[in-house]
Design an enzyme around this catalytic site. Structure first.
Site, PDB file in Angstrom:
ATOM      1  N   ASP A  35       0.852  -1.195   0.000  1.00 54.89           N
ATOM      2  CA  ASP A  35       0.000   0.000   0.000  1.00 54.89           C
ATOM      3  C   ASP A  35       0.883   1.238   0.000  1.00 54.89           C
ATOM      4  O   ASP A  35       1.623   1.474   0.957  1.00 54.89           O
ATOM      5  CB  ASP A  35      -0.885  -0.065   1.260  1.00 54.89           C
ATOM      6  CG  ASP A  35      -1.649   1.229   1.492  1.00 54.89           C
ATOM      7  OD1 ASP A  35      -1.817   1.997   0.527  1.00 54.89           O
ATOM      8  OD2 ASP A  35      -2.083   1.449   2.645  1.00 54.89           O
ATOM      9  N   ASN A  37      -0.126   4.512  -0.178  1.00 53.71           N
ATOM     10  CA  ASN A  37      -0.655   5.788   0.319  1.00 53.71           C
ATOM     11  C   ASN A  37      -1.357   5.689   1.668  1.00 53.71           C
ATOM     12  O   ASN A  37      -2.093   6.592   2.061  1.00 53.71           O
ATOM     13  CB  ASN A  37      -1.600   6.414  -0.715  1.00 53.71           C
ATOM     14  CG  ASN A  37      -2.793   5.512  -0.994  1.00 53.71           C
ATOM     15  OD1 ASN A  37      -2.831   4.369  -0.526  1.00 53.71           O
ATOM     16  ND2 ASN A  37      -3.746   6.004  -1.744  1.00 53.71           N
ATOM     17  N   ASP A  39      -3.877   3.986   2.808  1.00 48.49           N
ATOM     18  CA  ASP A  39      -5.323   3.763   2.993  1.00 48.49           C
ATOM     19  C   ASP A  39      -5.638   2.304   3.332  1.00 48.49           C
ATOM     20  O   ASP A  39      -6.804   1.909   3.410  1.00 48.49           O
ATOM     21  CB  ASP A  39      -6.129   4.228   1.762  1.00 48.49           C
ATOM     22  CG  ASP A  39      -5.834   3.385   0.528  1.00 48.49           C
ATOM     23  OD1 ASP A  39      -4.945   2.499   0.593  1.00 48.49           O
ATOM     24  OD2 ASP A  39      -6.485   3.601  -0.510  1.00 48.49           O
ATOM     25  N   ASP A  43      -1.859  -1.231  -3.880  1.00 50.52           N
ATOM     26  CA  ASP A  43      -2.148  -0.469  -5.092  1.00 50.52           C
ATOM     27  C   ASP A  43      -1.000  -0.582  -6.087  1.00 50.52           C
ATOM     28  O   ASP A  43       0.051  -1.165  -5.781  1.00 50.52           O
ATOM     29  CB  ASP A  43      -2.443   0.996  -4.734  1.00 50.52           C
ATOM     30  CG  ASP A  43      -1.415   1.544  -3.741  1.00 50.52           C
ATOM     31  OD1 ASP A  43      -0.211   1.456  -4.062  1.00 50.52           O
ATOM     32  OD2 ASP A  43      -1.796   2.033  -2.651  1.00 50.52           O
ATOM     33  N   ASP A 214     -10.160 -15.811 -16.810  1.00 54.50           N
ATOM     34  CA  ASP A 214     -10.909 -16.349 -15.670  1.00 54.50           C
ATOM     35  C   ASP A 214     -11.987 -17.314 -16.160  1.00 54.50           C
ATOM     36  O   ASP A 214     -12.656 -17.055 -17.161  1.00 54.50           O
ATOM     37  CB  ASP A 214     -11.559 -15.159 -14.941  1.00 54.50           C
ATOM     38  CG  ASP A 214     -12.286 -15.567 -13.674  1.00 54.50           C
ATOM     39  OD1 ASP A 214     -11.647 -16.181 -12.805  1.00 54.50           O
ATOM     40  OD2 ASP A 214     -13.494 -15.275 -13.557  1.00 54.50           O
ATOM     41  N   GLU A 271      -8.053 -20.342 -16.766  1.00 52.61           N
ATOM     42  CA  GLU A 271      -8.494 -20.991 -15.526  1.00 52.61           C
ATOM     43  C   GLU A 271      -9.626 -21.942 -15.872  1.00 52.61           C
ATOM     44  O   GLU A 271     -10.585 -21.553 -16.551  1.00 52.61           O
ATOM     45  CB  GLU A 271      -9.005 -19.956 -14.525  1.00 52.61           C
ATOM     46  CG  GLU A 271      -9.186 -20.591 -13.158  1.00 52.61           C
ATOM     47  CD  GLU A 271     -10.353 -20.092 -12.341  1.00 52.61           C
ATOM     48  OE1 GLU A 271     -10.352 -20.330 -11.135  1.00 52.61           O
ATOM     49  OE2 GLU A 271     -11.265 -19.465 -12.904  1.00 52.61           O
TER      50      GLU A 271
HETATM   51  C1  GLC Z   1     -12.133 -17.537 -10.501  1.00 51.76           C
HETATM   52  C2  GLC Z   1     -11.321 -16.620  -9.633  1.00 51.76           C
HETATM   53  C3  GLC Z   1     -12.088 -16.383  -8.361  1.00 51.76           C
HETATM   54  C4  GLC Z   1     -13.419 -15.746  -8.680  1.00 51.76           C
HETATM   55  C5  GLC Z   1     -14.185 -16.580  -9.704  1.00 51.76           C
HETATM   56  C6  GLC Z   1     -15.349 -15.821 -10.289  1.00 51.76           C
HETATM   57  O1  GLC Z   1     -12.295 -18.796  -9.953  1.00 51.76           O
HETATM   58  O2  GLC Z   1     -10.038 -17.136  -9.434  1.00 51.76           O
HETATM   59  O3  GLC Z   1     -11.366 -15.608  -7.444  1.00 51.76           O
HETATM   60  O4  GLC Z   1     -14.192 -15.603  -7.539  1.00 51.76           O
HETATM   61  O5  GLC Z   1     -13.368 -16.955 -10.793  1.00 51.76           O
HETATM   62  O6  GLC Z   1     -14.913 -14.862 -11.201  1.00 51.76           O
HETATM   63 CA    CA Z   2      -3.417   2.195  -1.152  1.00 50.40          CA
END
Ligand code: GLC
Ligand code: CA
Length: 581
Positions: A35, A37, A39, A43, A214, A271
């Site tokens: 991080d 900044n 918060d 980032d 994904d 994935e």
């Molecule tokens: C994949 C991601 C996971 C997310 C899911 C829905 O499995 O790795 O973190 O919640 O897709 O997008």
């Molecule tokens: Ca930050």
């Protein structure tokens, strides 16, 4: 198209003779990395500050968890706008600077694209809700309910609730593979595909080097929506109708042709769960022109009960060997997988495959040797290189921030009336928050991660496990990772070579031994996965080769000749890497 990295196109110092398969990918879970900044949220500028650390680790690519604008209910996997950066993470200028800084050091940047669903707050969904006549209505999947106000079918989402949510205004249901605020896009609509390609091209034009795609194998659904007979399954019942669906290969090929093939040297990590060896061959054989690799999820789910991922079952080493045999040996040699043992969706590997209580350091080191000597493209989760552990300090539902665990609690306790303690125990053992606690840079109160209040609690073991402590200690987990990564980069046999488990040890539940070989170069790796000393008995054929072999990496240099004997005793989590020829 050749996938060889071409210096003329890529950033100047990217290693030009390296096969993309040889990448070593470092997963940065941006929110928890650094991080800048105060918060409490990691980032992009925080990553820029740690660029030397990433370079010294030796990884060749960085994969950023999703950074697009999002209401963050699933931390970026619920995209509100594919073209802008979530303000907590920074600006487009910060992004450009990060990309340049990585490229200057020869490190590739892999982004996350979430093509299967958006957030309900995405403009397309808002339009679809507001008016059923809008062209955006067909960007999503709508169906009328069944008799007596039931959903269109009996499928459940990956959170375990029905995969359909009712929209009163139009008296229809929309479909969602994940949470109800993550409606699935209708990939059968060509407009939808074009819009997503446009988004990917936007980032590719900036110079990103690849994407993690994904849930890559769920984009095409069986639109007859038949009821499933898998009614015992809690999460994802019905997935056989929406994974590896009817038009999936057509869509992935189209995406490749219209997007990735237009950019040399870009690579894609898909994935995918519920895939067979044949599926992965279809997705990744180069001549089929779909994805470059599929991320192998099975090892990280080794303890999960198939009908309910929150219930655990014990694992045995022979199960792990079976998984590896399937993906590293049985898979067609031109097909390819990404290898990981943990990521932001699972627990930390040292806490399930290792022993984070009595042998944390030893088992973390042994696992680093394991991950870095397996075939495939390894993905290393931030903090793994320090031997970071699960968050055993979580003790109430308030400590949990990730939606899958919270949804399970709600389903089992509030809807099904189960004992809260039982469900809480399951969640505290497995919630995805375990791998999302902030990076442990120092032993300071904010762990060097933040000067403010961190968005997720910091593991109190930061005082023993942190990067500053390990930096100059030659025997640290961090320095072993650096060494193993270097070794892997210097010896393509360790990435690309064949994987041959030592058959005489196939049934051994403690000792894991395998040979990696390529173009006459042979390596033997012997690991003790046990918390106690174990006898290793290598076959005569290997013993003969071992007599003249050098132990390149081993637990204890004084014991490097240990395995040259007929029978020998390995200490808990011992590791030996020999170069045979
Ligand atoms: C994949 C991601 C996971 C997310 C899911 C829905 O499995 O790795 O973190 O919640 O897709 O997008
Ligand atoms: Ca930050």
């Amino acid at each position: 198209m050749s996938k060889q990295l071409d210096a003329a196109h890529g950033p100047k110092q990217l290693q030009s003779d390296m096969d993309w398969k040889e990448n070593i990918v470092y997963e940065i879970y941006v929110r928890s990395f650094n991080d800048s900044n105060g918060d409490g949220v990691g980032d992009l500028r925080g990553i820029i500050q740690k660029i030397d650390y990433i370079e010294q680790l030796g990884v060749t690519a960085v994969w950023l968890s999703p950074i697009f604008d999002s209401p963050n209910r699933d931390y970026g996997y619920d995209v509100r706008d594919y073209f802008s950066i979530h303000p907590e993470y920074g600006t487009l200028d910060d992004f450009d600077e990060l990309l340049e800084a990585l490229h200057e050091r020869g490190i590739r940047l892999v982004m996350e694209i979430v093509p299967n669903h958006t957030s309900t707050e995405h403009r397309w969904f808002q339009e679809a809700l507001a008016s059923p006549d809008s062209p955006y209505r067909d960007y999503y999947i709508w169906r009328p309910g069944g008799e007596e106000g039931s959903p269109p079918n009996n499928w459940t989402s990956f959170l375990g609730d029905p995969a359909w949510t009712y929209d009163e205004a139009s008296d229809q249901y929309y479909f969602h593979t994940y949470a109800e605020h993550q409606p699935d896009l209708n990939w059968d609509n060509p407009q939808v595909r074009e819009e997503l390609y446009r988004a990917m091209i936007f980032w590719l034009e900036k110079g990103v080097d690849g994407f993690r795609v994904d849930t890559a194998n769920v984009l095409s659904k069986n639109k007859d929506f038949p009821d499933t007979d898998e009614t015992r399954r809690i999460q994802g019942s019905g997935e056989k109708f929406y994974k590896n669906g009817p038009r999936i290969h057509e869509y992935l090929r189209e995406m490749r042709e219209k997007v990735f093939d237009r950019y040399p040297d870009v690579f894609t990590l898909g994935e995918s769960s519920q895939v067979t060896v044949e599926d992965v061959e279809k997705y990744t054989l180069p001549q089929r022109k779909e994805l470059d690799l599929i991320l192998m999820i099975e090892a990280s789910k080794i303890c999960d009960e198939p009908d309910d991922m929150w219930r655990s079952k014990p694992w045995k080493l022979s199960m792990l060997k079976d998984i590896m045999r399937k993906w590293l040996k049985d898979l067609h040699e031109d097909a390819w997988i990404g290898m990981y043992l943990s990521n932001h969706d699972h627990v930390r590997m040292v806490s399930y495959l290792g022993d984070d209580e009595h042998h944390r350091e030893e088992s973390a080191k042994m696992l680093s040797v394991f991950l870095m000597t397996l075939r495939g493209t390894p993905n290393l989760l931030q903090g793994e290189e320090l031997g970071m552990t699960d968050a055993h300090f979580f003790n109430s539902i308030e400590d949990i921030k990730e939606q899958q665990a919270l949804a399970y609690y709600d389903l089992m306790v509030n809807e099904r009336g189960m004992e809260p303690e039982t469900i809480l125990r399951r969640i505290l053992g497995k919630a995805r928050d375990h791998t999302r606690t902030p990076m442990q840079w120092t032993s300071e109160p904010g762990a060097g991660f933040t000067t403010g209040a961190p968005w997720q609690r910091i593991n109190p073991n930061k005082s023993e496990i942190n990067a500053a402590l390990q930096e100059d200690d030659p025997a640290s987990v961090l320095n072993l990772y650096r060494r193993m990564i270097r070794l892997r980069r210097e010896h393509p046999a360790l990435s690309l070579g064949s994987y041959e488990p030592v058959p005489e040890l196939d049934d051994d539940e403690h000792i894991y031994a395998y040979v990696r070989e390529r173009q006459g170069e042979r390596w033997l790796i012997v690991l003790n996965f046990s918390t106690s000393p174990r006898q290793a008995r290598l076959p005569q054929s290997l013993l003969a080769d071992l007599q003249t072999a050098d132990c390149v990496v081993c637990t204890d240099e004084h014991r490097s000749d240990l395995l040259k004997k007929d029978v020998t005793e390995l200490a808990p989590y011992d590791y030996y890497v020999y170069r045979l020829s």
